[in-house]
Design a protein around this motif. Sequence first.
Motif, PDB file in Angstrom:
ATOM      1  N   TYR A 136       3.653   6.357   2.210  1.00 22.06           N
ATOM      2  CA  TYR A 136       3.891   7.406   2.144  1.00 22.06           C
ATOM      3  C   TYR A 136       3.620   8.257   3.540  1.00 22.06           C
ATOM      4  N   LYS A 137       2.598   7.723   4.339  1.00 21.86           N
ATOM      5  CA  LYS A 137       2.188   8.079   5.752  1.00 21.86           C
ATOM      6  C   LYS A 137       3.555   7.900   6.600  1.00 21.86           C
ATOM      7  N   ALA A 138       4.173   6.788   6.328  1.00 19.05           N
ATOM      8  CA  ALA A 138       5.352   6.375   7.421  1.00 19.05           C
ATOM      9  C   ALA A 138       6.210   7.545   6.989  1.00 19.05           C
ATOM     10  N   GLY A 139       6.461   7.719   5.712  1.00 19.60           N
ATOM     11  CA  GLY A 139       7.780   8.703   5.334  1.00 19.60           C
ATOM     12  C   GLY A 139       7.613  10.183   5.695  1.00 19.60           C
ATOM     13  N   VAL A 140       6.335  10.377   5.761  1.00 20.72           N
ATOM     14  CA  VAL A 140       6.073  11.995   6.065  1.00 20.72           C
ATOM     15  C   VAL A 140       6.101  12.007   7.634  1.00 20.72           C
ATOM     16  N   HIS A 146       2.282   7.634  -7.641  1.00 18.39           N
ATOM     17  CA  HIS A 146       1.780   7.908  -6.605  1.00 18.39           C
ATOM     18  C   HIS A 146       2.317   9.545  -6.323  1.00 18.39           C
ATOM     19  N   GLU A 147       1.304  10.404  -6.601  1.00 16.56           N
ATOM     20  CA  GLU A 147       1.805  11.801  -6.702  1.00 16.56           C
ATOM     21  C   GLU A 147       1.983  12.421  -5.139  1.00 16.56           C
ATOM     22  N   PRO A 148       1.503  11.868  -4.020  1.00 15.72           N
ATOM     23  CA  PRO A 148       1.976  12.504  -2.694  1.00 15.72           C
ATOM     24  C   PRO A 148       3.271  12.309  -2.269  1.00 15.72           C
ATOM     25  N   SER A 149       3.744  11.230  -2.745  1.00 17.31           N
ATOM     26  CA  SER A 149       5.273  10.759  -2.597  1.00 17.31           C
ATOM     27  C   SER A 149       5.920  11.502  -3.302  1.00 17.31           C
ATOM     28  N   ARG A 150       5.761  11.563  -4.667  1.00 20.93           N
ATOM     29  CA  ARG A 150       6.585  12.598  -5.513  1.00 20.93           C
ATOM     30  C   ARG A 150       6.727  14.110  -4.975  1.00 20.93           C
ATOM     31  N   LYS A 151       5.740  14.281  -4.751  1.00 19.57           N
ATOM     32  CA  LYS A 151       5.461  15.895  -4.185  1.00 19.57           C
ATOM     33  C   LYS A 151       6.529  16.003  -2.769  1.00 19.57           C
ATOM     34  N   ALA A 152       6.218  14.994  -1.952  1.00 17.57           N
ATOM     35  CA  ALA A 152       7.061  14.941  -0.565  1.00 17.57           C
ATOM     36  C   ALA A 152       8.575  14.902  -0.948  1.00 17.57           C
ATOM     37  N   TRP A 194      11.123   5.477   2.851  1.00 20.82           N
ATOM     38  CA  TRP A 194       9.822   5.362   2.844  1.00 20.82           C
ATOM     39  C   TRP A 194       8.971   5.892   1.523  1.00 20.82           C
ATOM     40  N   LEU A 195       9.235   6.916   1.304  1.00 22.04           N
ATOM     41  CA  LEU A 195       8.564   7.802   0.059  1.00 22.04           C
ATOM     42  C   LEU A 195       9.087   7.040  -1.222  1.00 22.04           C
ATOM     43  N   GLU A 196      10.326   6.807  -1.328  1.00 16.16           N
ATOM     44  CA  GLU A 196      10.696   6.021  -2.403  1.00 16.16           C
ATOM     45  C   GLU A 196      10.092   4.421  -2.554  1.00 16.16           C
ATOM     46  N   SER A 197      10.053   3.854  -1.384  1.00 10.59           N
ATOM     47  CA  SER A 197       9.437   2.511  -1.411  1.00 10.59           C
ATOM     48  C   SER A 197       7.908   2.953  -1.737  1.00 10.59           C
ATOM     49  N   ALA A 198       7.184   3.810  -1.471  1.00 10.31           N
ATOM     50  CA  ALA A 198       5.780   4.148  -2.071  1.00 10.31           C
ATOM     51  C   ALA A 198       6.010   4.247  -3.585  1.00 10.31           C
ATOM     52  N   ASP A 228       0.799  -1.288   0.213  1.00  8.46           N
ATOM     53  CA  ASP A 228      -0.018   0.102   0.208  1.00  8.46           C
ATOM     54  C   ASP A 228       0.760   1.255  -0.058  1.00  8.46           C
ATOM     55  N   PRO A 229       0.917   1.930  -1.204  1.00  7.35           N
ATOM     56  CA  PRO A 229       1.711   3.386  -1.362  1.00  7.35           C
ATOM     57  C   PRO A 229       1.213   4.339  -0.092  1.00  7.35           C
ATOM     58  N   ASP A 230       0.133   4.507  -0.005  1.00  2.00           N
ATOM     59  CA  ASP A 230      -0.487   5.386   0.877  1.00  2.00           C
ATOM     60  C   ASP A 230       0.057   5.242   2.315  1.00  2.00           C
ATOM     61  N   LEU A 231      -0.130   4.034   2.824  1.00  2.19           N
ATOM     62  CA  LEU A 231       0.724   3.728   4.195  1.00  2.19           C
ATOM     63  C   LEU A 231       2.296   4.069   4.295  1.00  2.19           C
TER      64      LEU A 231
END
Length: 146
Positions: free
Chosen positions: A102-106, A131-137, A120-124, A97-100
């Motif tokens: 991403y959440k861990a990364g943030v 996965h746009e939120p991860s790209r933006k972060a 974590w963001l790279e793993s998303a 789950d990329p959203d999870l």
Amino acid sequence: RLTDELLADGHADPAVIRLRGQLAVLAGEYERAEQLFKRALALAPADPECLNALAVLYQQWGRTADADAYRTAHEKATRDLDELKETARAIAQNPRDPDLRYKAGVLMLRNGHTAAGVRWLESALAEQPTHEPSRKALAEVARSRR
């Protein structure tokens, strides 16, 4: 004496620095304790124990506004740590789950753990390259490093 020897040897473990700060508080050396706690926080910016130690120090020192600020930071860091634990459990149940992820990364980034947050963001993105939120972060991290 042992903590002073470790610190004299250039020891940079935030837990040792925090312990020495706590000993300084017990000795009534508030300025020294403040320096040590802030040195520990420079290495571990969201360490709940150190944030709490600073809150207690400032309360004992009569600096209530500073105590309140560090108490609030302690509560936030503790909530984030609890949320990270819950997120890690959720990731174990849904590892793709990329959203999870991403959440861990943030959460990691927000608490000063940049390298872990980026992983974590790279793993998303490895799970979902779009996965746009991860790209933006990740773009924000890159901008902040410039």
